[in-house]
Motif scaffolding. Structure first.
Motif, PDB file in Angstrom:
ATOM      1  N   LEU A  44       0.844  -1.208   0.000  1.00 30.53           N
ATOM      2  CA  LEU A  44       0.000   0.000   0.000  1.00 30.53           C
ATOM      3  C   LEU A  44       0.875   1.253   0.000  1.00 30.53           C
ATOM      4  O   LEU A  44       0.556   2.251  -0.652  1.00 30.53           O
ATOM      5  N   ARG A  73      -6.902  -5.739   1.554  1.00 30.85           N
ATOM      6  CA  ARG A  73      -6.996  -5.378   2.965  1.00 30.85           C
ATOM      7  C   ARG A  73      -6.486  -3.942   3.178  1.00 30.85           C
ATOM      8  O   ARG A  73      -5.477  -3.548   2.587  1.00 30.85           O
ATOM      9  N   ASP A  74      -7.196  -3.178   3.972  1.00 30.40           N
ATOM     10  CA  ASP A  74      -6.824  -1.793   4.308  1.00 30.40           C
ATOM     11  C   ASP A  74      -6.828  -0.846   3.109  1.00 30.40           C
ATOM     12  O   ASP A  74      -6.162   0.187   3.139  1.00 30.40           O
ATOM     13  N   SER A  77      -7.291   2.936   3.706  1.00 34.42           N
ATOM     14  CA  SER A  77      -6.202   3.835   4.109  1.00 34.42           C
ATOM     15  C   SER A  77      -5.494   4.372   2.860  1.00 34.42           C
ATOM     16  O   SER A  77      -5.139   5.549   2.790  1.00 34.42           O
TER      17      SER A  77
END
Ligand code: SAM
Ligand code: SF4
Length: 327
Positions: A44, A73-74, A77
């Motif tokens: 990310l 996932r995530d 953010s």
């Protein structure tokens, strides 16, 4: 500013955030897909650095895609961080809608301005066949939630396949009209070896789709400057815009303003060619060197080919799948 040899300015990036997906659409993946080992996929943080470098080079529009972006996932953010980048005017997502009911509010709060949702059938059994794993009810709830959340210019994307869903062209349009949103019909592209059908048998040109719609509806052309491979029409009597995305049968290349970044960090200069530059090795071998990353991006523009060669007999077959490419 990112400018290529043919004078085209690139200000739009499609960023693939995962190759994984909870669906296995018949035109996009083979039934048994092998996904990349995690260490080959950009983290990310790396995805954010790529987005940041692009915005510093004048990119105004970023689309997050995949694979299914909302299964990473995530991902929220990342969306929040990219959404806050100075200079970015639009943050877009293309999704299959399966996680939209839960995530629409958070995506809006994180700065997503527009969403495209893929939907190829309104019949639950057929939807399941086309996606192999998808639940139509869940996707429709996601679409309706996105409408209620107040995203502007929501759009349904429908890939039309002969003999599989070409009898639903106007039903899909009516569904979009009933929600006050837009729809785009997409021609199937020859990306990756698929197992389910022979693409020559299922191809339907957008000319044919438009002819079917015009038997019962009136379409008026809308002029849009940065429509890329899409041609837009307004449907008489309502706000719905109808797009036809024809990368195969129309050559839109002379006004192309976009590049893609695959999930492995390969900067791909054209959907229909393999010209690319490895950004992942820059990110990993020169951590923190944003200037080098930006220089590499600028230099890469020289590789952007003049046009794609889908279906040219002598051109090599593209072996990338759409989920790797970033649709
Ligand atoms: N999973 C998300 C989705 O389905 O919307 C985003 C990624 S998907 C690869 C992006 C778009 O590409 C979808 O609208 C999908 O229908 C389309 N697509 C996938 N494979 C395609 C193909 N071979 N030809 C044309 N469109 C394709
Ligand atoms: Fe998944 Fe989207 Fe490909 Fe369907 S089109 S398999 S939803 S990535």
């Amino acid at each position: 500013m990112l400018t290529d040899k043919f004078g085209r300015t690139v200000d739009y990036v499609r960023l693939s955030v995962t190759d994984r997906c909870d669906f296995r659409c018949v035109y996009c993946m083979s039934e048994k897909m092998t996904f990349l080992p995690r260490n080959e996929v950009l983290s990310l943080e790396e995805l954010f650095l790529v987005a940041q470098a692009f915005t510093r080079l004048g990119v105004k529009k970023i689309r997050l895609t995949g694979g299914e972006p909302l299964v990473r996932r995530d991902v929220l953010s990342l969306v929040r961080n990219i959404g806050a980048l100075p200079g970015l005017e639009e943050l877009l997502i293309t999704t299959n809608g399966s996680h939209l009911e839960q995530m629409a509010d958070d995506l809006k709060a994180a700065g997503v301005t527009r969403i495209n949702i893929s939907l190829d059938s309104l019949k639950p059994d057929r939807f399941r066949q086309l996606t192999r794993t998808g639940d139509l009810d869940q996707v429709m709830k996601g679409i309706e939630k996105a409408v209620a959340t107040g995203f502007r210019a929501l759009r349904i994307n429908s890939v039309i396949l002969r003999g599989r869903n070409d009898d639903e062209i106007t039903d899909l349009l009516d569904y979009a009209v009933s929600l006050g949103i837009n729809i785009a019909y997409i021609e199937e592209m020859p990306l990756g070896e698929i197992s389910d059908h022979d693409r020559q048998d299922t191809s339907v040109s957008n000319e044919d789709v438009r002819t079917i719609i015009e038997k019962s509806r009136e379409l008026t052309p809308v002029v849009m400057k940065t429509a890329g491979p899409s041609r837009y029409y307004r449907l008489h009597g309502c706000d719905t815009k109808v797009g036809f995305i024809s990368p195969v049968s129309h050559n839109f290349c002379e006004s192309c303003n976009r590049v893609r970044v695959t999930v492995e960090g390969r900067l791909l200069l054209c959907l229909g060619n393999e010209h690319s530059v490895d950004l992942r090795s820059i990110l990993r071998e020169h951590p923190g060197d944003q200037a080098l990353l930006m220089q590499t991006m600028e230099k890469a523009m020289d590789l952007k080919p003049e046009r794609h060669y889908f279906y040219d007999k002598d051109a090599p077959q593209i072996v990338r799948f759409m989920n790797m490419t970033g649709g």
